[in-house]
Design a protein around this motif. Structure first.
Motif, PDB file in Angstrom:
ATOM      1  N   ARG A 111      50.583  40.212  43.962  1.00 10.09           N
ATOM      2  CA  ARG A 111      51.587  39.657  44.881  1.00 10.09           C
ATOM      3  C   ARG A 111      52.559  38.716  44.177  1.00 10.09           C
ATOM      4  NH1 ARG A 111      52.971  39.969  50.315  1.00 10.09           N
ATOM      5  NH2 ARG A 111      53.609  37.961  51.128  1.00 10.09           N
ATOM      6  N   THR A 112      52.042  37.884  43.275  1.00  4.47           N
ATOM      7  CA  THR A 112      52.888  36.868  42.643  1.00  4.47           C
ATOM      8  C   THR A 112      53.449  37.301  41.295  1.00  4.47           C
ATOM      9  OG1 THR A 112      51.057  35.787  41.495  1.00  4.47           O
ATOM     10  CG2 THR A 112      51.556  35.011  43.731  1.00  4.47           C
ATOM     11  N   GLY A 113      52.759  38.218  40.614  1.00  8.08           N
ATOM     12  CA  GLY A 113      53.185  38.621  39.280  1.00  8.08           C
ATOM     13  C   GLY A 113      52.892  37.569  38.220  1.00  8.08           C
ATOM     14  N   SER A 114      52.122  36.549  38.582  1.00  7.67           N
ATOM     15  CA  SER A 114      51.802  35.460  37.663  1.00  7.67           C
ATOM     16  C   SER A 114      50.879  35.938  36.548  1.00  7.67           C
ATOM     17  CB  SER A 114      51.116  34.325  38.434  1.00  7.67           C
ATOM     18  OG  SER A 114      50.555  33.388  37.551  1.00  7.67           O
ATOM     19  N   LYS A 115      51.265  35.653  35.306  1.00 10.45           N
ATOM     20  CA  LYS A 115      50.429  36.023  34.158  1.00 10.45           C
ATOM     21  C   LYS A 115      49.082  35.308  34.217  1.00 10.45           C
ATOM     22  CE  LYS A 115      53.395  38.639  32.063  1.00 10.45           C
ATOM     23  NZ  LYS A 115      53.258  40.059  32.086  1.00 10.45           N
ATOM     24  N   LEU A 116      49.064  34.099  34.732  1.00 11.88           N
ATOM     25  CA  LEU A 116      47.805  33.359  34.864  1.00 11.88           C
ATOM     26  C   LEU A 116      46.828  34.113  35.762  1.00 11.88           C
ATOM     27  CD1 LEU A 116      46.096  30.795  34.399  1.00 11.88           C
ATOM     28  CD2 LEU A 116      47.183  29.854  36.433  1.00 11.88           C
ATOM     29  N   PHE A 117      47.304  34.585  36.911  1.00 15.23           N
ATOM     30  CA  PHE A 117      46.425  35.324  37.818  1.00 15.23           C
ATOM     31  C   PHE A 117      46.042  36.683  37.227  1.00 15.23           C
ATOM     32  CE2 PHE A 117      48.295  32.706  41.414  1.00 15.23           C
ATOM     33  CZ  PHE A 117      47.146  31.959  41.571  1.00 15.23           C
ATOM     34  N   VAL A 118      46.966  37.309  36.517  1.00 13.77           N
ATOM     35  CA  VAL A 118      46.659  38.604  35.899  1.00 13.77           C
ATOM     36  C   VAL A 118      45.510  38.449  34.906  1.00 13.77           C
ATOM     37  CG1 VAL A 118      47.516  40.399  34.346  1.00 13.77           C
ATOM     38  CG2 VAL A 118      48.951  39.596  36.232  1.00 13.77           C
ATOM     39  N   TRP A 119      45.613  37.473  34.004  1.00 11.85           N
ATOM     40  CA  TRP A 119      44.568  37.299  32.991  1.00 11.85           C
ATOM     41  C   TRP A 119      43.264  36.774  33.590  1.00 11.85           C
ATOM     42  CZ3 TRP A 119      44.472  39.970  28.908  1.00 11.85           C
ATOM     43  CH2 TRP A 119      45.660  40.394  28.330  1.00 11.85           C
ATOM     44  N   THR A 120      43.371  35.955  34.612  1.00  9.35           N
ATOM     45  CA  THR A 120      42.155  35.490  35.294  1.00  9.35           C
ATOM     46  C   THR A 120      41.451  36.663  35.957  1.00  9.35           C
ATOM     47  OG1 THR A 120      43.166  33.338  35.671  1.00  9.35           O
ATOM     48  CG2 THR A 120      41.250  33.877  37.010  1.00  9.35           C
ATOM     49  N   ALA A 121      42.209  37.547  36.589  1.00  8.61           N
ATOM     50  CA  ALA A 121      41.623  38.731  37.218  1.00  8.61           C
ATOM     51  C   ALA A 121      40.959  39.632  36.179  1.00  8.61           C
ATOM     52  CB  ALA A 121      42.691  39.505  37.994  1.00  8.61           C
ATOM     53  N   VAL A 122      41.591  39.792  35.031  1.00  6.44           N
ATOM     54  CA  VAL A 122      41.013  40.623  33.966  1.00  6.44           C
ATOM     55  C   VAL A 122      39.687  40.026  33.488  1.00  6.44           C
ATOM     56  CG1 VAL A 122      41.326  41.376  31.566  1.00  6.44           C
ATOM     57  CG2 VAL A 122      43.212  41.595  33.205  1.00  6.44           C
ATOM     58  N   VAL A 123      39.669  38.728  33.258  1.00 13.11           N
ATOM     59  CA  VAL A 123      38.439  38.062  32.800  1.00 13.11           C
ATOM     60  C   VAL A 123      37.341  38.187  33.858  1.00 13.11           C
ATOM     61  CG1 VAL A 123      37.420  35.820  32.233  1.00 13.11           C
ATOM     62  CG2 VAL A 123      39.608  36.494  31.219  1.00 13.11           C
ATOM     63  N   LEU A 124      37.683  37.958  35.122  1.00 11.83           N
ATOM     64  CA  LEU A 124      36.684  38.068  36.188  1.00 11.83           C
ATOM     65  C   LEU A 124      36.173  39.494  36.324  1.00 11.83           C
ATOM     66  CD1 LEU A 124      38.185  35.734  38.929  1.00 11.83           C
ATOM     67  CD2 LEU A 124      36.150  35.328  37.540  1.00 11.83           C
ATOM     68  N   TYR A 125      37.051  40.476  36.149  1.00 12.16           N
ATOM     69  CA  TYR A 125      36.634  41.874  36.227  1.00 12.16           C
ATOM     70  C   TYR A 125      35.647  42.207  35.105  1.00 12.16           C
ATOM     71  CZ  TYR A 125      36.893  46.909  36.882  1.00 12.16           C
ATOM     72  OH  TYR A 125      36.570  48.217  37.110  1.00 12.16           O
ATOM     73  N   VAL A 126      35.921  41.717  33.900  1.00  8.80           N
ATOM     74  CA  VAL A 126      35.001  41.935  32.777  1.00  8.80           C
ATOM     75  C   VAL A 126      33.650  41.278  33.064  1.00  8.80           C
ATOM     76  CG1 VAL A 126      34.574  41.370  30.350  1.00  8.80           C
ATOM     77  CG2 VAL A 126      36.801  42.264  31.055  1.00  8.80           C
ATOM     78  N   LEU A 127      33.683  40.069  33.615  1.00  7.08           N
ATOM     79  CA  LEU A 127      32.430  39.398  33.981  1.00  7.08           C
ATOM     80  C   LEU A 127      31.669  40.179  35.046  1.00  7.08           C
ATOM     81  CD1 LEU A 127      33.527  35.647  34.063  1.00  7.08           C
ATOM     82  CD2 LEU A 127      32.046  36.768  32.391  1.00  7.08           C
ATOM     83  N   LEU A 128      32.390  40.750  35.994  1.00  2.03           N
ATOM     84  CA  LEU A 128      31.744  41.547  37.032  1.00  2.03           C
ATOM     85  C   LEU A 128      31.073  42.782  36.433  1.00  2.03           C
ATOM     86  CD1 LEU A 128      31.194  42.030  40.049  1.00  2.03           C
ATOM     87  CD2 LEU A 128      33.377  43.234  40.153  1.00  2.03           C
ATOM     88  N   ILE A 129      31.747  43.438  35.505  1.00  2.00           N
ATOM     89  CA  ILE A 129      31.160  44.609  34.845  1.00  2.00           C
ATOM     90  C   ILE A 129      29.904  44.208  34.067  1.00  2.00           C
ATOM     91  CG2 ILE A 129      31.513  46.310  33.006  1.00  2.00           C
ATOM     92  CD1 ILE A 129      34.429  46.464  33.954  1.00  2.00           C
TER      93      ILE A 129
END
Length: 55
Positions: A29-47
Motif C-alpha cells: 500500500r505504501t511502497g515503503s522500502k522499510l516495510f518491504v524489507w521488514t516483510a521479507v525478513v518476517l517471511y524468511v522467519l516464518l519459513i
C-alpha cells in the motif's frame, strides 16, 4: 464461563503469519522500502519456523 485458549498447534495459527500478512499489505500500500524489507525478513522467519515445526 471463560473461553479456553488453545495453544498454537500449526504455523497457520501463529501470530507471526499475521505480522507477515499485515507488513506485506503495508508494503504494497505504501511502497515503503522499510516495510518491504521488514516483510521479507518476517517471511524468511516464518519459513524457518515452519521448517522447525516440520522437523
Amino acid at each position: 464461563m471463560r473461553a479456553s485458549h488453545a495453544p498454537c498447534r500449526s504455523p497457520g495459527d501463529d501470530p507471526l503469519g499475521a505480522c507477515v500478512t499485515g507488513t506485506s499489505a503495508l508494503a504494497a500500500r505504501t511502497g515503503s522500502k522499510l516495510f518491504v524489507w521488514t516483510a521479507v525478513v518476517l517471511y524468511v522467519l516464518l519459513i524457518l519456523y515452519v521448517l522447525l515445526i516440520a522437523a
